[in-house]
Design a protein around this motif. Structure first.
Motif, PDB file in Angstrom:
ATOM      1  N   LYS A 162       0.838  -1.198   0.000  1.00  0.00           N
ATOM      2  CA  LYS A 162       0.000   0.000   0.000  1.00  0.00           C
ATOM      3  C   LYS A 162       0.875   1.251   0.000  1.00  0.00           C
ATOM      4  N   ASP A 163       1.067   1.842  -1.160  1.00  0.00           N
ATOM      5  CA  ASP A 163       1.959   2.982  -1.279  1.00  0.00           C
ATOM      6  C   ASP A 163       1.540   4.134  -0.385  1.00  0.00           C
ATOM      7  N   LEU A 164       0.242   4.416  -0.322  1.00  0.00           N
ATOM      8  CA  LEU A 164      -0.219   5.561   0.457  1.00  0.00           C
ATOM      9  C   LEU A 164       0.000   5.333   1.954  1.00  0.00           C
ATOM     10  N   PHE A 165      -0.310   4.144   2.435  1.00  0.00           N
ATOM     11  CA  PHE A 165      -0.068   3.826   3.846  1.00  0.00           C
ATOM     12  C   PHE A 165       1.424   3.974   4.174  1.00  0.00           C
ATOM     13  N   THR A 166       2.259   3.424   3.317  1.00  0.00           N
ATOM     14  CA  THR A 166       3.700   3.475   3.549  1.00  0.00           C
ATOM     15  C   THR A 166       4.220   4.907   3.524  1.00  0.00           C
ATOM     16  N   SER A 167       3.766   5.683   2.540  1.00  0.00           N
ATOM     17  CA  SER A 167       4.218   7.079   2.427  1.00  0.00           C
ATOM     18  C   SER A 167       3.788   7.886   3.645  1.00  0.00           C
ATOM     19  N   LEU A 168       2.558   7.693   4.089  1.00  0.00           N
ATOM     20  CA  LEU A 168       2.078   8.438   5.250  1.00  0.00           C
ATOM     21  C   LEU A 168       2.777   8.004   6.533  1.00  0.00           C
ATOM     22  N   SER A 169       3.152   6.730   6.602  1.00  0.00           N
ATOM     23  CA  SER A 169       3.863   6.271   7.807  1.00  0.00           C
ATOM     24  C   SER A 169       5.208   6.979   7.951  1.00  0.00           C
ATOM     25  N   GLN A 170       5.792   7.386   6.824  1.00  0.00           N
ATOM     26  CA  GLN A 170       7.065   8.104   6.865  1.00  0.00           C
ATOM     27  C   GLN A 170       6.885   9.550   7.350  1.00  0.00           C
ATOM     28  N   LEU A 171       5.624   9.992   7.358  1.00  0.00           N
ATOM     29  CA  LEU A 171       5.320  11.342   7.856  1.00  0.00           C
ATOM     30  C   LEU A 171       4.739  11.297   9.267  1.00  0.00           C
ATOM     31  N   ASN A 172       4.784  10.144   9.906  1.00  0.00           N
ATOM     32  CA  ASN A 172       4.166   9.991  11.217  1.00  0.00           C
ATOM     33  C   ASN A 172       4.643  11.073  12.197  1.00  0.00           C
ATOM     34  N   GLY A 173       3.684  11.746  12.835  1.00  0.00           N
ATOM     35  CA  GLY A 173       4.013  12.787  13.798  1.00  0.00           C
ATOM     36  C   GLY A 173       4.232  14.151  13.180  1.00  0.00           C
TER      37      GLY A 173
END
Length: 325
Positions: A301-312
């Motif tokens: 899931k590209d979107l999940f992965t990309s957003l996880s890199q922006l966590n916080g």
């Protein structure tokens, strides 16, 4: 999360409406305009509209979470529509009678086929075992979003069925001024309707993402409240939409205490949409897609992965969300 009225049918306008024979501001191919009069709809009055909760009407596509294949699934809105010939007959009847009443449908022959697992929306009336079309000549319904269906690829981008989660945009529990993008178990959203908004939905009025890195999220209906809404008065609502910062929305949906929903769209008042920045895309947002991404084992899931890199990470405006190159 408080559960609000589920959007399963067309929502009536808070004012009585009339049809004007002029080019629609909402649909290019429509040669008439449905506009609000200054008379409050009796449905709204009977449901005590003055005590209702005013929420932002979001500009996306309606979704629904329900069981499919034994698990919580996202369903896309798919109205069953008449064939060209049947639609011509229906519009001719409407024009000559100034009403859709007394028009006789043959549901088996007059309507286009729908996918195998399509289901009519809740509260669609049935006659002799067949769903009855609404006043617009449509049969509202839902179709499950399969992860390999390209037609619903943007719907698929916000859910992971293996993990049983969805990407949701909502006001923060600690600070209602702050929005958050977070992961929510699909099971927690069961029987709710939500709006899918983002880069490739309805012209992206909220300025989310980009062609290179699309961003889509689900927003539960009724979750974005309008603070200090104007009273249900035609002139005051017109002024609010045009002059107020909070009025930079597509419309208002009122959730009445008895479960009744009524709405007002800018087009009902002859106002443009979209019209510059919106109140939603100017709100600050924080991303809470945290380390549990590993627990969910999300790899495709590209979107999940990309957003996880922006966590916080906190952005001053929703439309400013961007990913590192």
């Amino acid at each position: 999360m408080r559960r609000f009225g589920s959007v399963q049918q067309k929502i009536p306008c808070v004012f009585l409406t009339e049809v004007k024979e002029e080019q629609s501001r909402k649909r290019e191919c429509q040669q008439f305009q449905v506009v609000a009069t200054e008379n409050v709809n009796p449905i709204a009055l009977e449901s005590n509209i003055d005590c209702a909760l005013a929420t932002e009407k979001l500009d996306g596509t309606c979704c629904y979470v329900s069981i499919y294949k034994g698990q919580s699934y996202l369903w896309a809105r798919l109205d069953r529509k008449p064939t060209k010939q049947a639609d011509k007959r229906f519009k001719k009847h409407q024009y000559s009678h100034k009403s859709c009443k007394d028009f006789t449908w043959n549901v088996k022959e007059d309507f286009k086929t729908v996918p195998e697992f399509w289901v009519p929306a809740h509260r669609v009336q049935h006659h002799n075992g067949q769903p009855v079309p609404d006043d617009h000549g449509h049969i509202p319904g839902w179709v499950p979003v399969e992860k390999d269906n390209k037609q619903y690829c943007w719907h698929s981008s916000v859910v992971d069925y293996d993990a049983g989660i969805a990407l949701v945009l909502r006001p923060s529990a600690e600070n209602e001024d702050l929005l958050e993008i977070t992961m929510v178990p699909l099971a927690d959203l069961l029987e709710q309707t939500l709006e899918l908004i983002g880069t490739n939905v309805n012209g992206n009025p909220y300025g989310l993402g980009s062609k290179k890195q699309p961003v889509h999220v689900l927003v539960a209906h009724g979750s974005v409240h309008i603070r200090n809404p104007p009273p249900v008065d035609y002139q005051q609502l017109c002024s609010w939409f045009q002059d107020s910062q909070e009025g930079r929305v597509e419309g208002i949906v009122w959730h009445c205490n008895d479960g009744t929903l009524v709405k007002l769209h800018r087009h009902h008042l002859g106002l443009r949409w979209p019209d510059g920045d919106t109140i939603l895309n100017a709100r600050p947002v924080v991303v809470h897609v945290d380390g549990t991404i590993r627990e969910y084992d999300i790899t495709s899931k590209d979107l999940f992965t990309s957003l996880s890199q922006l966590n916080g990470h906190r952005f001053s405006r929703l439309q400013d969300i961007q990913f590192d190159p």
